[in-house]
Write a protein that holds these residues in place. Structure first.
Motif: not given
Length: 368
Positions: A305-311, A313-323
């Protein structure tokens, strides 16, 4: 446990039904490994080395106060055939003697009592529990013990210089007060020695369990396999002890019918009490391992679960620039920002700002 059919040997690591290979030289030569001990009036008497089953029977027939112990460290088919011919053993009993790998049990064939019992010892180097199978025949004034795996109770070679014969004297024939009561005394001493041998096994398994607990809470990813291996050892030991418990219960039921002396009844009851404590410890050990496995699964799930949270989080961070990059990469002509001199810096700044804001939020939520 009463069984009429023979169990097939199942070769597996640490399994209750695993058998050690007999010595090839001994089997090929067919030479007898019989070691005979005489008891006269409760006193141990060493028999000649060339004593046969017939001469041992002649010795016991001369007096009702005599007992013969026939010990076979590495029995051969010829040994079994000789004993079967002299003692007139039942064909089914002979078949059982020839085919080892059986559960602990008790059976009676006319005047012969047949026992299958298993000793256990702990191998620290491999964190393994090994077993030795013994077939015991009891009849008036005589006992025959077959070391079916070529090992004595403690796991040492039964036919070495200080093998089963010498250790058997110390284990089975060192109490003259009990020896006065006949062959049952020898059998009860053997049962007592086997039950006492379970204690160091439990001690070794308990140490392994403590080490596993530290591995679990230390986050060792390889501990799951060790838990399963140790659980298998405990299950094998539980099968051996539960079968022996049923065997002792069957022996106690025959006290009155076969006129077992009171001192032997008390002795066997003490053995049963010790075995009951061993069974309790085995059950507790198995339950604790089950709980450790559950805890380990929970901790693994938490780490995932901790690993999934980190993954995430980083996916959300990269989503805004990608959008932002995706919108401005569509190449439409009617987009004012495309011809604006500050459009590119503003897009880059927006990407960085969104990423920083999301990173701060996730960091405060302990997702990063």
């Amino acid at each position: 446990m009463m069984q009429s059919a023979n169990d097939e040997a199942i070769p597996r690591r640490g399994g209750v039904f695993r058998r050690r290979a007999q010595s090839a030289a001994s089997s090929a030569a067919g030479a007898t490994t019989l070691r005979t001990r005489y008891v006269d009036q409760g006193h141990l008497v060493r028999a000649p080395r060339d004593t046969t089953v017939e001469s041992a029977q002649a010795f016991t027939n001369a007096s009702e106060n005599r007992t013969a112990l026939l010990l076979y460290p590495k029995p051969t088919p010829e040994d079994i055939a000789e004993l079967a011919s002299t003692w007139h053993l039942h064909p089914l009993l002979v078949e059982d003697l020839l085919h080892a790998g059986q559960r602990p049990k008790l059976e009676r064939y006319e005047d012969t009592l047949f026992l299958v019992i298993r000793s256990a010892w702990y191998i620290d180097a491999t964190e393994d529990v090994d077993f030795a199978e013994f077939h015991v025949l009891v009849r008036p004034r005589a006992v025959a013990v077959f070391c079916q795996d070529g090992r004595w109770i403690d796991g040492l070679d039964a036919d070495d210089a200080s093998g089963a014969a010498d250790r058997g004297d110390q284990t089975l024939l060192d109490d003259e007060q009990l020896l006065h009561h006949g062959p049952e005394a020898i059998v009860y001493r053997l049962l007592d020695a086997i039950v006492d041998g379970y204690t160091p096994v439990l001690r070794g398994l308990a140490i392994d369990r403590e080490q596993i607990e530290r591995q679990v809470f230390g986050g060792d990813a390889t501990v799951t396999e060790r838990i399963y291996r140790l659980s298998q050892e405990v299950i094998d030991l539980q099968q051996a002890t539960s079968g022996l418990s049923e065997l002792l219960a069957a022996l106690r039921k025959g006290f009155r019918r076969y006129d077992i002396p009171e001192p032997l009844q008390s002795y066997l009851q003490d053995v049963a009490d010790h075995l009951s404590r061993v069974e309790t410890q085995v059950s507790e050990l198995r339950e604790s391992l089950s709980q450790i496995l559950t805890v380990n699964g929970t901790l693994v799930a938490q780490r995932q679960n901790e690993d999934m949270k980190k993954i995430s989080g980083w996916a959300a961070i990269l989503f805004a620039p990608t959008l932002i990059g995706a919108i401005y990469g569509m190449n439409f002509d009617n987009m004012p920002e495309l011809h604006w001199s500050f459009g590119y810096p503003l897009a880059i700044g927006g990407m960085i700002a969104f990423a920083l804001v999301l990173y701060v939020i996730f960091k405060r939520q302990k997702w990063m």
